[in-house]
Design a protein around this motif. Structure first.
Motif, PDB file in Angstrom:
ATOM      1  N   ILE A  46       1.155  22.593   5.995  1.00  0.00           N
ATOM      2  CA  ILE A  46       0.734  21.078   5.625  1.00  0.00           C
ATOM      3  C   ILE A  46       0.794  20.468   3.955  1.00  0.00           C
ATOM      4  O   ILE A  46       0.194  21.340   3.293  1.00  0.00           O
ATOM      5  N   GLU A  47       0.936  19.482   3.878  1.00  0.00           N
ATOM      6  CA  GLU A  47       0.927  18.902   2.410  1.00  0.00           C
ATOM      7  C   GLU A  47       0.236  17.666   2.376  1.00  0.00           C
ATOM      8  O   GLU A  47       0.862  16.822   2.958  1.00  0.00           O
ATOM      9  N   GLU A  48      -0.665  17.335   1.709  1.00  0.00           N
ATOM     10  CA  GLU A  48      -1.231  15.843   1.727  1.00  0.00           C
ATOM     11  C   GLU A  48      -0.370  15.307   0.595  1.00  0.00           C
ATOM     12  O   GLU A  48      -0.358  15.841  -0.535  1.00  0.00           O
ATOM     13  N   VAL A  49       0.295  14.063   0.823  1.00  0.00           N
ATOM     14  CA  VAL A  49       0.889  13.366  -0.371  1.00  0.00           C
ATOM     15  C   VAL A  49       0.735  12.007  -0.644  1.00  0.00           C
ATOM     16  O   VAL A  49       1.038  11.601  -1.867  1.00  0.00           O
ATOM     17  N   HIS A  50      -0.533  11.496   0.123  1.00  0.00           N
ATOM     18  CA  HIS A  50      -1.243  10.239  -0.162  1.00  0.00           C
ATOM     19  C   HIS A  50      -2.324  10.207   0.213  1.00  0.00           C
ATOM     20  O   HIS A  50      -2.663  10.205   1.695  1.00  0.00           O
ATOM     21  N   ARG A  51      -3.374  10.083  -0.282  1.00  0.00           N
ATOM     22  CA  ARG A  51      -4.606   9.580   0.215  1.00  0.00           C
ATOM     23  C   ARG A  51      -5.245   8.286  -0.397  1.00  0.00           C
ATOM     24  O   ARG A  51      -4.973   7.848  -1.205  1.00  0.00           O
ATOM     25  N   PHE A  52      -6.094   7.397   0.649  1.00  0.00           N
ATOM     26  CA  PHE A  52      -6.459   6.184   0.372  1.00  0.00           C
ATOM     27  C   PHE A  52      -7.713   6.027   1.123  1.00  0.00           C
ATOM     28  O   PHE A  52      -8.132   6.354   2.217  1.00  0.00           O
ATOM     29  N   PRO A  53      -8.604   5.043   0.504  1.00  0.00           N
ATOM     30  CA  PRO A  53      -9.720   4.520   1.091  1.00  0.00           C
ATOM     31  C   PRO A  53      -9.556   3.782   2.241  1.00  0.00           C
ATOM     32  O   PRO A  53      -8.479   2.991   2.488  1.00  0.00           O
ATOM     33  N   ASN A  54     -10.457   3.848   3.264  1.00  0.00           N
ATOM     34  CA  ASN A  54     -10.462   2.937   4.430  1.00  0.00           C
ATOM     35  C   ASN A  54     -11.941   2.369   4.498  1.00  0.00           C
ATOM     36  O   ASN A  54     -12.508   2.776   5.128  1.00  0.00           O
ATOM     37  N   GLU A  55     -11.999   1.129   3.704  1.00  0.00           N
ATOM     38  CA  GLU A  55     -13.365   0.638   3.559  1.00  0.00           C
ATOM     39  C   GLU A  55     -13.550  -0.836   4.541  1.00  0.00           C
ATOM     40  O   GLU A  55     -12.675  -1.733   4.361  1.00  0.00           O
ATOM     41  N   PRO A  56     -14.547  -0.862   5.111  1.00  0.00           N
ATOM     42  CA  PRO A  56     -14.611  -1.932   6.301  1.00  0.00           C
ATOM     43  C   PRO A  56     -14.994  -3.103   4.987  1.00  0.00           C
ATOM     44  O   PRO A  56     -15.563  -3.052   3.989  1.00  0.00           O
TER      45      PRO A  56
ATOM     46  N   TRP B 298     -11.991  -4.351   9.657  1.00  0.00           N
ATOM     47  CA  TRP B 298     -10.968  -3.435   9.193  1.00  0.00           C
ATOM     48  C   TRP B 298     -10.042  -4.125   8.130  1.00  0.00           C
ATOM     49  O   TRP B 298      -9.480  -5.460   8.768  1.00  0.00           O
ATOM     50  N   ASP B 299      -9.538  -3.834   7.240  1.00  0.00           N
ATOM     51  CA  ASP B 299      -8.599  -4.368   6.301  1.00  0.00           C
ATOM     52  C   ASP B 299      -7.071  -3.722   6.805  1.00  0.00           C
ATOM     53  O   ASP B 299      -6.667  -2.821   5.985  1.00  0.00           O
ATOM     54  N   ILE B 300      -6.644  -4.311   7.689  1.00  0.00           N
ATOM     55  CA  ILE B 300      -5.553  -3.549   8.695  1.00  0.00           C
ATOM     56  C   ILE B 300      -4.245  -3.720   7.711  1.00  0.00           C
ATOM     57  O   ILE B 300      -3.585  -2.874   7.461  1.00  0.00           O
ATOM     58  N   LEU B 301      -4.223  -4.902   6.803  1.00  0.00           N
ATOM     59  CA  LEU B 301      -2.950  -4.961   5.940  1.00  0.00           C
ATOM     60  C   LEU B 301      -3.032  -3.927   4.802  1.00  0.00           C
ATOM     61  O   LEU B 301      -1.746  -3.661   4.395  1.00  0.00           O
ATOM     62  N   ARG B 302      -4.179  -3.903   4.303  1.00  0.00           N
ATOM     63  CA  ARG B 302      -4.417  -2.906   3.179  1.00  0.00           C
ATOM     64  C   ARG B 302      -3.990  -1.310   3.671  1.00  0.00           C
ATOM     65  O   ARG B 302      -3.078  -0.621   3.029  1.00  0.00           O
ATOM     66  N   LEU B 303      -4.260  -1.019   5.093  1.00  0.00           N
ATOM     67  CA  LEU B 303      -3.818   0.318   5.530  1.00  0.00           C
ATOM     68  C   LEU B 303      -2.347   0.297   5.744  1.00  0.00           C
ATOM     69  O   LEU B 303      -1.790   1.271   5.484  1.00  0.00           O
ATOM     70  N   LEU B 304      -1.903  -0.830   6.176  1.00  0.00           N
ATOM     71  CA  LEU B 304      -0.144  -0.805   6.389  1.00  0.00           C
ATOM     72  C   LEU B 304       0.340  -0.694   5.114  1.00  0.00           C
ATOM     73  O   LEU B 304       1.465   0.201   4.757  1.00  0.00           O
ATOM     74  N   HIS B 305       0.031  -1.415   4.011  1.00  0.00           N
ATOM     75  CA  HIS B 305       0.207  -1.035   2.487  1.00  0.00           C
ATOM     76  C   HIS B 305       0.411   0.213   2.347  1.00  0.00           C
ATOM     77  O   HIS B 305       1.285   1.106   1.573  1.00  0.00           O
ATOM     78  N   GLU B 306      -0.697   1.020   2.450  1.00  0.00           N
ATOM     79  CA  GLU B 306      -0.796   2.317   2.032  1.00  0.00           C
ATOM     80  C   GLU B 306      -0.157   3.341   3.000  1.00  0.00           C
ATOM     81  O   GLU B 306       0.269   4.148   2.156  1.00  0.00           O
ATOM     82  N   MET B 307       0.180   2.971   3.918  1.00  0.00           N
ATOM     83  CA  MET B 307       0.936   3.935   4.657  1.00  0.00           C
ATOM     84  C   MET B 307       2.559   3.791   4.307  1.00  0.00           C
ATOM     85  O   MET B 307       2.993   4.604   4.167  1.00  0.00           O
ATOM     86  N   LYS B 308       2.899   2.740   3.868  1.00  0.00           N
ATOM     87  CA  LYS B 308       4.279   2.424   3.378  1.00  0.00           C
ATOM     88  C   LYS B 308       4.330   3.208   1.869  1.00  0.00           C
ATOM     89  O   LYS B 308       5.099   3.839   1.657  1.00  0.00           O
ATOM     90  N   THR B 309       2.986   3.065   1.417  1.00  0.00           N
ATOM     91  CA  THR B 309       3.015   4.047   0.019  1.00  0.00           C
ATOM     92  C   THR B 309       3.148   5.512   0.462  1.00  0.00           C
ATOM     93  O   THR B 309       4.174   6.474  -0.183  1.00  0.00           O
ATOM     94  N   GLY B 310       2.737   6.012   1.499  1.00  0.00           N
ATOM     95  CA  GLY B 310       2.707   7.352   2.139  1.00  0.00           C
ATOM     96  C   GLY B 310       4.272   7.774   2.583  1.00  0.00           C
ATOM     97  O   GLY B 310       4.569   8.721   2.280  1.00  0.00           O
ATOM     98  N   PHE B 311       4.870   6.557   3.121  1.00  0.00           N
ATOM     99  CA  PHE B 311       6.400   6.742   3.534  1.00  0.00           C
ATOM    100  C   PHE B 311       7.224   7.335   2.233  1.00  0.00           C
ATOM    101  O   PHE B 311       7.964   8.074   2.295  1.00  0.00           O
ATOM    102  N   ARG B 312       7.057   6.535   1.253  1.00  0.00           N
ATOM    103  CA  ARG B 312       7.957   6.586   0.045  1.00  0.00           C
ATOM    104  C   ARG B 312       7.597   8.081  -0.440  1.00  0.00           C
ATOM    105  O   ARG B 312       8.537   8.643  -0.958  1.00  0.00           O
TER     106      ARG B 312
ATOM    107  N   LEU C 171       1.644   0.988  14.426  1.00  0.00           N
ATOM    108  CA  LEU C 171       2.985   1.389  14.974  1.00  0.00           C
ATOM    109  C   LEU C 171       3.854   0.194  14.923  1.00  0.00           C
ATOM    110  O   LEU C 171       4.989   0.129  14.588  1.00  0.00           O
ATOM    111  N   TYR C 172       3.317  -0.859  15.525  1.00  0.00           N
ATOM    112  CA  TYR C 172       4.165  -2.180  15.874  1.00  0.00           C
ATOM    113  C   TYR C 172       4.537  -2.846  14.556  1.00  0.00           C
ATOM    114  O   TYR C 172       5.742  -3.235  14.445  1.00  0.00           O
ATOM    115  N   LEU C 173       3.504  -2.795  13.575  1.00  0.00           N
ATOM    116  CA  LEU C 173       3.943  -3.537  12.309  1.00  0.00           C
ATOM    117  C   LEU C 173       5.132  -2.629  11.492  1.00  0.00           C
ATOM    118  O   LEU C 173       5.593  -3.265  10.767  1.00  0.00           O
ATOM    119  N   LEU C 174       5.220  -1.424  11.902  1.00  0.00           N
ATOM    120  CA  LEU C 174       6.265  -0.691  11.260  1.00  0.00           C
ATOM    121  C   LEU C 174       7.539  -0.505  12.075  1.00  0.00           C
ATOM    122  O   LEU C 174       8.634  -0.409  11.349  1.00  0.00           O
TER     123      LEU C 174
END
Length: 505
Positions: free
Chosen positions: A38-48, A57-71, A170-173
């Motif tokens: 297992i390898e962590e490739v991206h970590r990001f805050p999840n702040e209410p 929840w800042d759901i679109l910020r989470l989506l943005h960070e997940m896209k960075t994780g994909f890259r 998952l739906y947004l992706l």
């Protein structure tokens, strides 16, 4: 099963304070047999976010960070699939056009503070538990939706679909709309132990049943990245897997137990979840009285467990101390705790006094003062009070679990980030009077990955997945120390907190 010697999968593991993109690599070339790295490739805050008197929840910020994780995950690797696990109960609402109707509420938002009593007035506490299997907690989805319906929520009136947080991401992706079983099982909207929405209950509470999507079992390939997301990220259509999307459900997949004996686990993080894995839920009235819930697991199993306030207590103390005194690491706080007097003061970690954020050190002092104990003043004294109290609560909940199930557990599987605190692991072993088998740390991510590998046909089943994880991540074993001293301290803990193993007996 493929013939590839190396398989890469991507797990998104989102907690209540941070999220990670984790690459899992199934390596069939290792001399000891296949291992899962297992390898962590991206970590990001999840702040209410507090806005307009509510917590979101800042759901679109989470989506943005997940896209960075994909890259980042795709740099030099071919990712076969991805899965998402998160905390439970929270959701987003979609309108007629499939667009999100506002930011999802945070489960600590105050709009449900008096909803439990109202729901019990309609359904009845005993019936609500026996028909759903869950404790009537103030933040459960059923409470949130009833509060929304009662207040005349415009978003709920216009909602065409409800998606729980991991399903929303998952739906947004991918464009796929679903309700994965383990995350749905945290809502108190399902029939206990079944993959069916409780439409009668929903009707009685004024909650529209038609906004809920069909339940999908974990370990299923459900789609792939949408054309739009693939074009944006310059990636191929990576397959999406419905993993156990509740982070606790994912973590239980990674319990490294392969002997077939009854197992007890403690997932140690912001919340502590202590429970067991059963074929059927425990719906005895005693389970309701003792605060146990029954959530869904991989393979349709029941996760009978108790939520314990957990490391939230020390996290909140540290947050306050960091603002007012010299910031210290968690390791430094542990060192101060080790130097503080033992068994001086206890708290009940699950007292509702400790649920809200803010002022945690003063809340702990207040509890000790009001229960006639020495008041912990220093950082070390408060930290020791927290850890000793958690260890005692673990002992109490484990004893209650044995009484409810009739099982005897030879030790406790302790997993999650909290096991990096060896002080707490040692205390827990001594408190319960039996071994603690600590590992793995990345329990939710590994369970997420294991479910993906099962869905892809690379791993046969849960038994093989647990053996793979056990081989890949050797356990740290903690044996109990000073049993008589801990037994005496536990009796004091019960006396101070006014609790017993089985109330009334």
């Amino acid at each position: 099963m493929s013939t590839k010697p190396i398989i890469h999968v991507l797990a998104f593991d989102l907690g209540a304070s941070s999220g990670r993109a984790m690459v899992g690599t199934l390596d069939r070339t290792a001399p000891e047999g296949p291992v899962l790295r297992i390898e962590e490739v991206h970590r990001f805050p999840n702040e209410p976010v507090q806005a307009g008197g509510h917590l979101y929840w800042d759901i679109l910020r989470l989506l943005h960070e997940m896209k960075t994780g994909f890259r980042k995950a795709s740099e030099g690797r071919d990712i076969e699939s991805f899965g998402i696990d998160t905390w439970g109960v929270d959701y987003g609402l979609l309108g007629e056009d499939g667009e999100l109707l506002g930011n999802p509420y945070h489960y600590r938002d105050g709009r449900t503070h008096d909803t439990v009593a109202k729901v019990h007035g309609i359904i009845g506490q005993d019936r609500l538990f026996t028909e759903t299997g869950l404790q009537p907690l103030v933040f459960n989805t059923v409470m949130q939706l009833h509060a929304a319906a009662e207040s005349g929520s415009v978003s709920l009136k216009h909602a065409k679909e409800l998606l729980f947080i991991p399903d929303l991401l998952l739906y947004l992706l991918t464009g796929v709309k679903q309700s994965e079983y383990t995350i749905a099982s945290t809502s108190q909207l399902l029939h206990a132990g079944k993959q069916e929405w409780h439409e009668e209950l929903l009707s009685e509470l004024g909650i529209p049943a038609d906004i809920l999507k069909p339940v999908v079992m974990p370990g299923t390939v459900v789609g792939a990245l949408s054309d739009e997301v693939c074009a944006e990220l310059k990636l191929p259509p990576i397959r999406a897997v419905a993993v156990p999307e509740h982070d606790t459900g994912a973590a239980v997949v990674s319990v490294p137990s392969t002997d077939g004996k009854p197992l007890a686990y403690l997932i140690c993080g912001t919340w502590s979840l202590l429970g067991t894995e059963l074929a059927d839920p425990v719906l005895d009235p005693a389970a309701l009285a003792l605060g146990f819930s029954n959530e869904g697991g991989m393979g349709g199993t029941a996760r009978t467990l108790k939520n314990i306030m957990g490391l939230w207590l020390i996290q909140e103390c540290k947050r306050e101390w960091d603002q007012s005194v010299t910031p210290r690491s968690f390791a430094e706080l542990v060192k101060l705790a080790e130097e503080a007097p033992a068994f001086r003061s206890f708290i009940d970690p699950d007292d509702l006094l400790f649920l809200p954020p803010g002022g945690m050190p003063d809340r702990i002092r207040r509890y000790c003062r009001e229960t006639g104990q020495p008041v912990p003043e220093t950082e070390g004294e408060i930290t020791r009070c927290i850890y000793e109290s958690l260890a005692m609560q673990y002992r109490l909940v484990l004893a209650r679990l044995e009484a409810l199930t009739g099982n005897t557990y030879g030790g406790l599987h302790m997993m999650g980030g909290g096991i990096q605190n060896k002080f707490l692991c040692r205390m827990t072993a001594s408190a319960i009077g039996r071994p603690v088998w600590a590992g793995p740390v990345e329990a939710s991510s590994l369970g997420n990955m294991a479910a993906q590998l099962i869905a892809l046909g690379e791993v046969a089943d849960m038994t093989e997945a647990r053996g793979l994880i056990k081989r890949s991540y050797p356990l740290d074993i903690y044996e109990p120390e000073q049993p008589e001293v801990w037994d005496e301290a536990f009796e004091r803990y019960l006396s101070i907190t006014k609790m017993s193993i089985m109330p009334g007996k």
